[in-house]
Design an enzyme around this catalytic site. Structure first.
Site, PDB file in Angstrom:
ATOM      1  N   ASP A   1      69.397  54.497  46.715  1.00 45.01           N
ATOM      2  CA  ASP A   1      70.264  53.622  46.633  1.00 45.01           C
ATOM      3  C   ASP A   1      69.839  51.957  47.146  1.00 45.01           C
ATOM      4  O   ASP A   1      70.410  50.503  47.004  1.00 45.01           O
ATOM      5  CB  ASP A   1      71.221  53.324  48.292  1.00 45.01           C
ATOM      6  CG  ASP A   1      72.750  53.975  47.919  1.00 45.01           C
ATOM      7  OD1 ASP A   1      72.784  54.734  47.115  1.00 45.01           O
ATOM      8  OD2 ASP A   1      73.800  54.464  48.971  1.00 45.01           O
TER       9      ASP A   1
ATOM     10  N   HIS B   1      41.098  48.808  44.478  1.00 43.63           N
ATOM     11  CA  HIS B   1      41.474  48.622  44.908  1.00 43.63           C
ATOM     12  C   HIS B   1      42.234  49.247  46.039  1.00 43.63           C
ATOM     13  O   HIS B   1      43.642  49.442  45.895  1.00 43.63           O
ATOM     14  CB  HIS B   1      42.797  48.568  43.105  1.00 43.63           C
ATOM     15  CG  HIS B   1      42.338  47.783  42.498  1.00 43.63           C
ATOM     16  ND1 HIS B   1      43.152  47.742  40.582  1.00 43.63           N
ATOM     17  CD2 HIS B   1      42.110  46.529  41.756  1.00 43.63           C
ATOM     18  CE1 HIS B   1      42.238  46.691  39.933  1.00 43.63           C
ATOM     19  NE2 HIS B   1      42.042  46.340  40.805  1.00 43.63           N
TER      20      HIS B   1
ATOM     21  N   ASP C   1      41.320  40.764  49.529  1.00 47.51           N
ATOM     22  CA  ASP C   1      42.125  40.577  47.663  1.00 47.51           C
ATOM     23  C   ASP C   1      43.070  40.321  47.652  1.00 47.51           C
ATOM     24  O   ASP C   1      44.186  41.062  47.728  1.00 47.51           O
ATOM     25  CB  ASP C   1      41.294  41.485  46.831  1.00 47.51           C
ATOM     26  CG  ASP C   1      41.395  40.661  45.555  1.00 47.51           C
ATOM     27  OD1 ASP C   1      42.590  39.863  45.313  1.00 47.51           O
ATOM     28  OD2 ASP C   1      41.178  41.402  44.973  1.00 47.51           O
TER      29      ASP C   1
ATOM     30  N   ASP D   1      44.836  34.652  42.607  1.00 48.93           N
ATOM     31  CA  ASP D   1      44.179  35.987  42.846  1.00 48.93           C
ATOM     32  C   ASP D   1      42.577  36.057  43.424  1.00 48.93           C
ATOM     33  O   ASP D   1      41.184  34.846  42.715  1.00 48.93           O
ATOM     34  CB  ASP D   1      43.474  36.725  41.467  1.00 48.93           C
ATOM     35  CG  ASP D   1      43.295  38.772  42.118  1.00 48.93           C
ATOM     36  OD1 ASP D   1      43.179  38.532  42.608  1.00 48.93           O
ATOM     37  OD2 ASP D   1      42.843  38.641  40.748  1.00 48.93           O
TER      38      ASP D   1
ATOM     39  N   HIS E   1      32.492  46.811  37.935  1.00 52.83           N
ATOM     40  CA  HIS E   1      34.070  46.474  37.151  1.00 52.83           C
ATOM     41  C   HIS E   1      33.134  45.225  36.887  1.00 52.83           C
ATOM     42  O   HIS E   1      32.235  44.706  36.751  1.00 52.83           O
ATOM     43  CB  HIS E   1      35.286  46.097  38.825  1.00 52.83           C
ATOM     44  CG  HIS E   1      34.640  45.083  39.243  1.00 52.83           C
ATOM     45  ND1 HIS E   1      34.254  43.448  39.040  1.00 52.83           N
ATOM     46  CD2 HIS E   1      34.218  45.234  40.207  1.00 52.83           C
ATOM     47  CE1 HIS E   1      34.461  43.793  40.146  1.00 52.83           C
ATOM     48  NE2 HIS E   1      34.055  43.808  41.595  1.00 52.83           N
TER      49      HIS E   1
ATOM     50  N   HIS F   1      39.122  38.184  34.096  1.00 50.53           N
ATOM     51  CA  HIS F   1      40.658  37.806  33.458  1.00 50.53           C
ATOM     52  C   HIS F   1      41.328  36.711  33.480  1.00 50.53           C
ATOM     53  O   HIS F   1      40.836  35.869  34.762  1.00 50.53           O
ATOM     54  CB  HIS F   1      41.454  39.346  34.341  1.00 50.53           C
ATOM     55  CG  HIS F   1      41.769  38.957  36.039  1.00 50.53           C
ATOM     56  ND1 HIS F   1      42.432  38.409  35.982  1.00 50.53           N
ATOM     57  CD2 HIS F   1      40.668  39.943  36.738  1.00 50.53           C
ATOM     58  CE1 HIS F   1      42.285  38.203  37.274  1.00 50.53           C
ATOM     59  NE2 HIS F   1      41.522  39.656  37.830  1.00 50.53           N
TER      60      HIS F   1
ATOM     61  N   HIS G   1      46.833  40.428  36.018  1.00 46.24           N
ATOM     62  CA  HIS G   1      45.644  40.244  34.530  1.00 46.24           C
ATOM     63  C   HIS G   1      46.668  39.959  34.031  1.00 46.24           C
ATOM     64  O   HIS G   1      47.132  40.430  32.823  1.00 46.24           O
ATOM     65  CB  HIS G   1      45.560  41.635  34.600  1.00 46.24           C
ATOM     66  CG  HIS G   1      44.214  42.090  35.893  1.00 46.24           C
ATOM     67  ND1 HIS G   1      44.113  43.285  35.747  1.00 46.24           N
ATOM     68  CD2 HIS G   1      43.777  41.817  37.428  1.00 46.24           C
ATOM     69  CE1 HIS G   1      43.461  43.741  36.912  1.00 46.24           C
ATOM     70  NE2 HIS G   1      43.755  42.338  37.552  1.00 46.24           N
TER      71      HIS G   1
ATOM     72  N   GLU H   1      35.272  37.371  39.752  1.00 43.62           N
ATOM     73  CA  GLU H   1      34.826  38.057  40.599  1.00 43.62           C
ATOM     74  C   GLU H   1      33.724  39.385  41.020  1.00 43.62           C
ATOM     75  O   GLU H   1      34.161  40.122  40.461  1.00 43.62           O
ATOM     76  CB  GLU H   1      36.241  38.685  40.866  1.00 43.62           C
ATOM     77  CG  GLU H   1      36.772  39.718  39.022  1.00 43.62           C
ATOM     78  CD  GLU H   1      38.304  40.419  39.584  1.00 43.62           C
ATOM     79  OE1 GLU H   1      37.877  40.923  40.697  1.00 43.62           O
ATOM     80  OE2 GLU H   1      39.057  39.513  38.881  1.00 43.62           O
TER      81      GLU H   1
ATOM     82  N   TYR I   1      29.245  47.067  45.670  1.00 41.29           N
ATOM     83  CA  TYR I   1      30.243  47.948  47.319  1.00 41.29           C
ATOM     84  C   TYR I   1      29.391  49.022  46.983  1.00 41.29           C
ATOM     85  O   TYR I   1      28.509  49.298  46.024  1.00 41.29           O
ATOM     86  CB  TYR I   1      31.275  48.170  46.498  1.00 41.29           C
ATOM     87  CG  TYR I   1      31.703  47.145  45.744  1.00 41.29           C
ATOM     88  CD1 TYR I   1      33.193  46.304  46.881  1.00 41.29           C
ATOM     89  CD2 TYR I   1      31.560  46.618  43.747  1.00 41.29           C
ATOM     90  CE1 TYR I   1      33.848  45.661  46.047  1.00 41.29           C
ATOM     91  CE2 TYR I   1      32.752  45.987  43.904  1.00 41.29           C
ATOM     92  CZ  TYR I   1      33.514  45.232  44.516  1.00 41.29           C
ATOM     93  OH  TYR I   1      34.279  44.054  43.709  1.00 41.29           O
TER      94      TYR I   1
ATOM     95  N   ARG J   1      32.938  41.241  47.436  1.00 42.19           N
ATOM     96  CA  ARG J   1      33.521  40.816  46.096  1.00 42.19           C
ATOM     97  C   ARG J   1      33.703  38.937  46.719  1.00 42.19           C
ATOM     98  O   ARG J   1      34.649  38.976  47.977  1.00 42.19           O
ATOM     99  CB  ARG J   1      34.477  41.299  46.124  1.00 42.19           C
ATOM    100  CG  ARG J   1      35.537  40.600  44.998  1.00 42.19           C
ATOM    101  CD  ARG J   1      36.206  41.723  43.706  1.00 42.19           C
ATOM    102  NE  ARG J   1      37.893  42.618  45.049  1.00 42.19           N
ATOM    103  CZ  ARG J   1      38.165  43.867  45.033  1.00 42.19           C
ATOM    104  NH1 ARG J   1      37.397  44.534  44.767  1.00 42.19           N
ATOM    105  NH2 ARG J   1      38.815  43.310  44.903  1.00 42.19           N
TER     106      ARG J   1
ATOM    107  N   GLU K   1      35.794  36.266  44.997  1.00 43.65           N
ATOM    108  CA  GLU K   1      36.332  36.042  43.668  1.00 43.65           C
ATOM    109  C   GLU K   1      37.086  34.576  43.288  1.00 43.65           C
ATOM    110  O   GLU K   1      38.089  34.155  44.439  1.00 43.65           O
ATOM    111  CB  GLU K   1      37.941  37.353  43.328  1.00 43.65           C
ATOM    112  CG  GLU K   1      38.803  37.142  42.141  1.00 43.65           C
ATOM    113  CD  GLU K   1      39.845  38.123  42.377  1.00 43.65           C
ATOM    114  OE1 GLU K   1      40.311  38.824  43.432  1.00 43.65           O
ATOM    115  OE2 GLU K   1      40.040  38.193  41.403  1.00 43.65           O
TER     116      GLU K   1
HETATM  117  N1  GLY Z   1      43.495  41.449  42.162  1.00 42.72           N
HETATM  118  C1  GLY Z   1      42.920  42.341  41.617  1.00 42.72           C
HETATM  119  C2  GLY Z   1      41.847  41.666  40.398  1.00 42.72           C
HETATM  120  O1  GLY Z   1      40.814  41.063  41.214  1.00 42.72           O
HETATM  121  O2  GLY Z   1      41.777  41.739  39.862  1.00 42.72           O
HETATM  122 MN    MN Z   2      41.206  39.027  39.731  1.00 42.59          MN
HETATM  123 MN    MN Z   3      41.747  40.201  42.639  1.00 46.24          MN
END
Ligand code: GLY
Ligand code: MN
Ligand code: MN
Length: 492
Positions: A64, A286, A304, A315, A396, A400, A407, A424, A428, A445, A447
């Site tokens: 539900d 992620h 993050d 972000d 990566h 973005h 994104h 960012e 790693y 990271r 960012e």
């Molecule tokens: N938080 C996802 C990214 O940094 O793209």
């Molecule tokens: Mn990001």
């Molecule tokens: Mn991020």
């Protein structure tokens, strides 16, 4: 009996006064914003065309219980409407029917006293006129009833369907609206059918996304204000957690501290599932399990998280030593990522390409890792992980758009003034990597969110420190959370 009538009248008065007393924040985007966005879409639409936008589906969590509803960002951008089961039609040219002339129509959920008792008041068609400022609004079932001749348009613009919408018992729900539309426009049985339609088909599933990318990628002053608010809230969360953190805390608890700050400042949601990963977990790009019950002394924690404020999401990532002091190796990697981010910032200005910003960060990372002995050289043989085909330690992209989506929609060729983007870079090094063990399980990271300007870019997420020594200094300060003393569950 009389008692029951009195009680139900009382309840009715109570329910109606609740709905009258419903208050909402007064800093949402204005109707004028949404109206102007519709005009801009219309300007970009081809001659003699109609554009059709559907609301997002409701997603079921289990049995539900549904997930919290999240409007389709395009639909929200163009209407301000936050309810499901709706469709918007924008016409390039004025249409005439039954003595009225119009260039847009919205169909929204009809009222349902029982459902509204559970889920809250619906806007209804009168609300769409009064609250959203549409000239003509109708209820869902009217969409099937209304004789709209889609064949007379040179182009019918829409996003192709994912076929992932549930047919509920509600009349004219999103499933029914889509089926009605498919029937009215002669849409084939599956998505491939569009490509094989006879040449005369006026169905177009490409153009609308081009238009929306162009528009949504450039933020207005109002959107930038909301983004700044989301970013300030997120960075205040990062800052407070830096002060509160100590070994032995859990990843879930850290997530909770961030999200408490979000709510404290009236951010309704997280813009994406929060990532809080200590040590090895931080190497999972992620990572959203956030399960680790006790973060160990000496580990780095990668956080993050982005607050979503009135639909707009930040972000922001910070990586910090759980005990307040970077080890020698952690600091070397951290400072390298910081240097890469500064190089990215330097390259970020209107007219530059997105790829040049990435390249600026990657050059610093790759050369720095050679200097530290993690790569023998910057040849692909050393740097590319053959299993993933990606750069081994910086696997990566770096930038973005952010906005209604984390994104966000936008063009990814040249940077333009008033784009809001992330920079960012990250490194790693999961245990088992082909390098000295002293580097293993270091994830970093950094960012941040930037507003692109004519001359360069403005750092928007500056409330939370980014330099390693500034982070260490802040981590010696006291946090509001230090005095949080809750009973143990074992002491019941
Ligand atoms: N938080 C996802 C990214 O940094 O793209
Ligand atoms: Mn990001
Ligand atoms: Mn991020």
């Amino acid at each position: 009996m009389k008692k029951a009538i009195v009680a139900s009248i009382a309840l009715f008065i109570c329910i109606s006064s609740w709905s009258q007393k419903l208050t909402k924040p007064d800093d949402f985007l204005t109707n004028d914003f949404h109206k102007e966005r519709r005009e801009l879409v219309r300007d970009k639409m081809p001659d003699n065309s109609v554009a059709v936008f559907f609301a997002n589906p409701v997603r079921n969590r289990a049995n539900d219980v549904n997930y919290v509803y999240h409007q389709d960002p395009n639909f929200y951008y163009l209407t301000g409407h936050r309810e499901p089961h709706a469709v918007l039609l924008l016409f390039k040219d004025k249409q005439k029917a039954n003595g009225s002339s119009f260039n847009e129509l919205i169909f929204v959920r009809q009222h349902d006293a029982l459902r509204e008792m559970y889920d809250g008041a619906r806007l209804g068609k009168e609300g769409a006129v009064k609250e959203l400022d549409f000239k003509l609004a109708f209820e869902g079932p009217d969409f099937a009833e209304m004789n709209i001749d889609f064949s007379k348009f040179d182009k019918v613009l829409f996003y192709d369907f994912e076929d992932d919408v549930r047919n509920t018992s509600e009349e004219a729900d999103l499933y029914d609206l889509i089926e009605t539309f498919k029937e009215k426009v002669g849409y084939g049985k599956d998505a491939m059918a569009i490509e094989t339609e006879p040449k005369s088909s006026n169905l177009d599933t490409e153009t609308l996304d081009n238009i929306m990318r162009q528009l949504r990628g450039i933020k207005t002053a109002d959107e930038i204000d909301l983004l700044k608010k989301a970013i300030d809230i997120s960075t205040l969360g990062q800052k407070e957690v830096m002060k509160a953190l100590e070994p032995g805390m859990s990843e879930t608890e850290i997530q909770g501290l961030h999200e408490f700050i979000f709510k404290k400042y009236q951010a309704e949601y997280e813009g994406y599932p929060s990532i809080v990963g200590a040590g090895h977990n931080g190497c999972v790009l992620h990572y959203i399990d956030n399960y680790k019950p006790e973060i160990e002394d000496g580990e780095l924690i990668l956080m993050d998280l982005g607050a979503e404020y009135h639909g707009y999401t930040a972000d922001v990532t910070r990586t910090i030593p759980v005990n307040g002091k970077f080890t020698k190796e952690q600091k070397l990697i951290y400072d390298l990522v910081y240097e890469a981010q500064e190089a990215g910032k330097e390259a970020c200005k209107a007219g530059a390409s997105f790829s040049s910003v990435y390249q600026a960060t990657a050059n610093v990372v790759n050369n720095g890792l050679v200097e530290l002995g993690l790569y023998k050289s910057t040849s692909d043989k050393d740097m590319v992980n053959p299993e993933t085909g990606r750069n081994r330690y910086y696997p990566h992209g770096c930038c973005h758009h952010i906005g209604l989506d984390v994104h966000d929609k936008g063009e990814y060729a040249a940077l333009e003034e008033n784009m809001v983007i992330t920079i960012e870079p990250g490194i790693y090094i999961p245990a088992g990597s082909p390098c000295d063990e002293k580097w293993w399980d270091i994830p970093v990271r950094i960012e941040d969110d930037y507003l692109v300007t004519k001359e360069g870019c403005e750092l928007l997420s500056d409330l939370a420190p980014r330099k390693s020594d500034e982070i260490e200094a802040l981590m010696t300060e006291k946090s509001i959370f230090n005095d949080l003393d809750l009973p143990s569950l074992d002491e019941k």
